[in-house]
Enzyme design. Structure first.
Site, PDB file in Angstrom:
ATOM      1  N   LYS A  41       0.863  -1.275  -0.128  1.00  0.00           N
ATOM      2  CA  LYS A  41      -0.029   0.119  -0.244  1.00  0.00           C
ATOM      3  C   LYS A  41       0.860   1.329  -0.044  1.00  0.00           C
ATOM      4  O   LYS A  41       0.266   2.352  -0.372  1.00  0.00           O
ATOM      5  CB  LYS A  41      -0.809  -0.121   1.071  1.00  0.00           C
ATOM      6  CG  LYS A  41      -2.106  -0.946   0.949  1.00  0.00           C
ATOM      7  CD  LYS A  41      -3.345  -1.251   1.764  1.00  0.00           C
ATOM      8  CE  LYS A  41      -4.360  -2.192   1.498  1.00  0.00           C
ATOM      9  NZ  LYS A  41      -3.715  -3.571   1.353  1.00  0.00           N
TER      10      LYS A  41
HETATM   11  C1  LIG Z   1      -4.422  -4.637   0.902  1.00  0.00           C
HETATM   12  C2  LIG Z   1      -3.472  -5.823   0.689  1.00  0.00           C
HETATM   13  C3  LIG Z   1      -3.885  -6.518  -0.206  1.00  0.00           C
HETATM   14  C4  LIG Z   1      -5.167  -6.755  -1.188  1.00  0.00           C
HETATM   15  O1  LIG Z   1      -5.159  -5.847  -2.102  1.00  0.00           O
HETATM   16  P1  LIG Z   1      -6.413  -5.208  -2.840  1.00  0.00           P
HETATM   17  O2  LIG Z   1      -5.863  -4.137  -3.785  1.00  0.00           O
HETATM   18  O3  LIG Z   1      -7.420  -4.753  -1.826  1.00  0.00           O
HETATM   19  O4  LIG Z   1      -6.764  -6.408  -3.810  1.00  0.00           O
HETATM   20  C5  LIG Z   1      -2.983  -7.651  -0.392  1.00  0.00           C
HETATM   21  N1  LIG Z   1      -1.914  -8.112   0.448  1.00  0.00           N
HETATM   22  C6  LIG Z   1      -1.832  -7.099   1.406  1.00  0.00           C
HETATM   23  C7  LIG Z   1      -0.513  -7.492   2.270  1.00  0.00           C
HETATM   24  C8  LIG Z   1      -2.378  -5.867   1.516  1.00  0.00           C
HETATM   25  O5  LIG Z   1      -2.268  -5.075   2.420  1.00  0.00           O
END
Ligand SMILES: *Cc1c(COP(=O)(O)O)cnc(C)c1O
Length: 500
Positions: free
Chosen positions: A113
């Protein structure tokens, strides 16, 4: 380039407006009116570029209401200054044969993120200068763990912004809680709520539309904005790393220009994999997109049957960031599959709201089938994968990445498809120490988070990111807990902003 809404095609706004608004008034999501196309030459020309140069070129295609200088400032602000532990920002490493891992967790909070949330504050400030003039922006976040910390880190000490994060008191990992409660910065606030993630999310949504707060905000020259994954400003930076991965593979001689690759993404809200879909539509040579889920396999079923149905048991898994039954970003895919038919989207989402399910047409299912494959795995298979990958290839991966790797190998075994593949690795294994250590050392009994971290380092010889190790000695700044009703949460907002 203009943007429209998945539920109101008549709307036509700039990227700056799409980013400041976050979500359209009628509940739709903002999407670009057309997808910019890139040529093979354009892709090849980025082969020897740095990550930042690639980011500037790709993002400029979507942010036509910004100057090159503005875009350059956003990118430099996001990815410079040692915030990422790897100069490559998002390195591609070979696991074995033609299976590659795109490591997206070298940022300040050790999850993917950061790739978007380090950039969003700069883009949001730049956008609000064009659309809101000199209002102060208040970012409210409800988090199940990773988003909250990444947003805090992204907005920390950014001028003209304040950020307040609500998290479920018993719903985040000890490491995630520690990451948030020790957050530095003069413009940040963190509060636990006595409730689960849905309660936090519902509370934040009602604060956004609360009439009392609205009045107070107008008087004080404040405006709310959101940093959650439906904001176009979260999606755009994610398109970049799929191009970057392709360029790195060209550079490493793993593929030739024009060769197709498969992309596997462990998915929750469908944001990260949708970004790969945008890259593909722009002209990145992609064979298939492979959507990987944990036991909450609502997307696996949707891609395989065309039926989306959230009426099912919710599982709390060891890959918690994918414990989601309503994948918000899927709406953008639906809009594009229905070729911009906003009426069709409205009907499907009305059905989702009223019955918890919808089904797409046969033609649309065929279109999904021509691009997407999907699979899922449970916690036992996730742990077995972590162990196997560690033992066979000496590579330590986190629980979310393991879901991607497992679904990828199932897909390859089933189809015999040997196209070079990139698996998105979404978090550092040290973010989920307890699960990862118990996968590689099943006899382990330790429960203290920092002792677990040291043990995992000792066992594997892989060092933990300094920013996670350092949390042990950081002072806890936030320990407030509030009730989940709007009155209590509103008071927390006012207290943080110093409003009586
Ligand atoms: C948020 C997250 C995901 C999922 O990502 P999306 O964009 O919601 O599909 C997968 N792995 C981790 C570690 C995350 O923080």
């Amino acid at each position: 380039m203009f943007y429209t809404s998945t539920r109101d095609k008549a709307l036509k706004i700039t990227s700056a407006e799409a980013v400041t608004k976050g979500i359209s008034e009628e509940g739709g999501l903002f999407v670009p009116c057309e997808i910019p196309a890139v040529s093979a030459d354009f892709i090849e020309s980025m082969k020897n570029d740095t990550y930042k140069e690639r980011a500037k070129k790709i993002m400029a295609l979507y942010l036509t209401d910004f100057t090159r200088e503005e875009i350059s400032d956003f990118v430099e602000g996001a990815y410079s200054g040692g915030k990422f532990s790897s100069d490559e920002i998002a390195p591609v490493v070979n696991l074995h044969d033609n299976v590659n891992i795109l490591e997206l967790w070298h940022g300040p909070t050790c999850a993917f993120k950061d790739m978007a949330l380090q950039l969003l504050p700069h883009l949001l400030i730049g956008s609000s200068k064009k659309t809101l003039k000199d209002k102060e922006i208040v970012i409210l976040v409800a988090t199940s763990g990773d988003t909250g910390k990444a947003a805090l880190e992204g907005f920390c000490n950014v001028d003209s912004t304040k950020i307040l994060v609500f998290y479920p008191n018993d719903g985040v990992s000890p490491m995630q809680k520690r990451q948030m409660c020790t957050q530095e910065g003069d413009n940040v606030g963190v509060c636990a709520i006595n409730g689960n993630f849905d309660d936090a999310q519902t509370g934040v949504k009602s604060i956004f539309t609360d009439s009392e707060i609205k009045k107070v905000f107008e008087k004080n020259n404040l405006v709310f904005s959101s940093a959650n994954s439906i904001n176009w400003g979260r999606l755009l930076p994610q398109i970049v790393y799929y191009f970057s991965a392709y360029c790195d593979m060209l550079k490493q001689g793993k593929i030739k220009m024009g060769d197709k690759i498969n992309i596997v993404v462990p998915t929750g809200n469908f944001g990260n994999i949708l970004a790969a879909n945008y890259a593909m539509k722009m002209g990145l040579p992609v064979n298939r997109l492979i959507c990987a889920s944990n036991a909450n396999n609502v997307l696996t079923d949707f891609i395989n049957t065309g039926k989306y149905d959230k009426n099912r048991e919710f599982y709390t898994t060891i890959s918690p960031s994918m414990d989601i039954l309503i994948s918000s970003n899927l709406e953008r895919l639906i809009f594009s599959l229905y070729e911009g038919d906003d009426e069709a989207v409205r009907e499907l989402y009305k059905s989702l709201k009223e019955t918890g399910r919808f089904e797409v047409s046969k033609e649309v299912l065929e279109k999904i089938d021509s691009v997407y494959s999907a699979g899922c795995c449970d916690d036992a298979a996730t742990k077995a994968t972590i162990k196997e990958i560690y033992e066979n290839y000496n590579y330590l991966c986190d629980t979310h990445t393991a879901v991607g790797i497992k679904v990828c190998s199932d897909y390859m075994a089933k189809t015999g498809d040997n196209t070079p593949v990139v698996i998105a690795s979404t978090a550092s294994p040290y973010k989920f120490c307890a699960s990862v250590l118990s996968a590689v050392s099943p006899e382990e009994k330790e429960t203290d988070e920092f002792k677990l971290l040291t043990k995992l380092e000792e066992k594997t010889g892989v060092s933990a990111p300094a920013q996670l190790k350092g949390l042990k000695d950081k002072a806890e700044r936030f320990n407030k807990v509030c009730e989940k009703d709007v009155d209590s949460m509103r008071k927390v907002v006012f207290d943080m902003l110093g409003i009586k």
